[in-house]
Design a protein around this motif. Sequence first.
Motif, short mmCIF file in Angstrom:
data_model
loop_
_atom_site.label_atom_id
_atom_site.label_comp_id
_atom_site.label_asym_id
_atom_site.label_seq_id
_atom_site.Cartn_x
_atom_site.Cartn_y
_atom_site.Cartn_z
N CYS A 27 37.79 33.63 28.93
CA CYS A 27 36.98 34.76 29.36
C CYS A 27 35.51 34.39 29.47
O CYS A 27 34.82 34.77 30.42
N GLU A 28 35.02 33.62 28.51
CA GLU A 28 33.61 33.25 28.51
C GLU A 28 33.30 32.27 29.64
O GLU A 28 32.26 32.39 30.31
N VAL A 29 34.17 31.30 29.86
CA VAL A 29 33.96 30.35 30.95
C VAL A 29 34.13 31.03 32.30
O VAL A 29 33.46 30.67 33.28
N LEU A 30 35.00 32.04 32.37
CA LEU A 30 35.21 32.77 33.63
C LEU A 30 33.92 33.43 34.11
O LEU A 30 33.63 33.45 35.31
N VAL A 31 33.14 33.96 33.17
CA VAL A 31 31.86 34.59 33.54
C VAL A 31 30.94 33.58 34.20
O VAL A 31 30.36 33.83 35.27
N ALA A 32 30.81 32.39 33.59
CA ALA A 32 29.96 31.33 34.17
C ALA A 32 30.51 30.86 35.51
O ALA A 32 29.74 30.56 36.43
N THR A 33 31.83 30.82 35.64
CA THR A 33 32.45 30.37 36.89
C THR A 33 32.15 31.34 38.03
O THR A 33 31.80 30.92 39.14
N VAL A 34 32.29 32.63 37.76
CA VAL A 34 32.05 33.64 38.80
C VAL A 34 30.59 33.62 39.24
O VAL A 34 30.29 33.64 40.44
#
Length: 310
Positions: free
Chosen positions: A152-159
Amino acid sequence: MDAVFNGTFITLGGFVDMDKYRYIYFVILLTLYILILCTNCTIICLIWIHRNLHEPMYIFIAALSLNSLLFCTVIYPKLFIDVLSQKQTISHSACMFQYLLYCSSGVSDFLLLSAMSYDRYVSICKPLQYQTIMGKRTVIVLLTLAWFLPACEVLVATVISSQQKLCRFTTGGIVCNNTIFRLHCVKSEFLTVYGLFVIMNVVVVPVMFILFTYIKIFIITYHSCAKVRKKAAETCLPHLMVLFSFFCLVLFDVIIARLESDLPKIVRLIITLQIAVYSPLLNPIIYGVKMKEIWKHIKRLFCRPVNKRI
């Protein structure tokens, strides 16, 4: 036409002498991938089959091996395609997807190691309460946090990163890791701050927790009998060795991202290959050799006596 191509695809410029060593690269990578698959699958299958290994500690070890399989599957198949291709390119969307799986599966290892250290702490320091504390529900909660919190945390940076405008279309690496942030036209302060938050949350804090629990374990076992000290060493030493390998993985990734322009190309390639080989291959070997119960089943598996006909 070139502008459209460059705006859609990213060139992976971290390979060295591809025309000269193309097939050597392929053979080495394929051999490593097969070894990683075999060793990690062996650990997972042994823990799955044998009921005496259905304990929290071994379940977390199986989760680490499963995580290694995911991590390598994100990297190696694309490497096989790249070394056999004339151009090493990847679409921007595929690159961001690889980055998401690469980072989330990599850092979740720290949370899994934290769960393992907590399990060892309860087992050695609070043995009478172990069955109550480390029940099935606790194991499920720890596994869920270890996998979904980093994702979830990496997904934010990815988006957020995927929405940034690109001014460069060639990375200095062979996979889509943190070096993709160097392709942005404008350095995002939010991504920088958020990246530090993620590192603190899923790397630094778990490492501090692991060190704290093992210090407590060693202090308590120091004043105990030799049998207790031996048990603590047999179970804790492999975890610390794996922790060191994971910490090197993250450290190497940060070095590549921060010093890409200052490092020779061959050095960047060697560091990246270490990331893709070091932990996924050594972890099952460490646990297979150092963990007494797993090693016992491995010897039975590969050293079965041959029945002689009379």
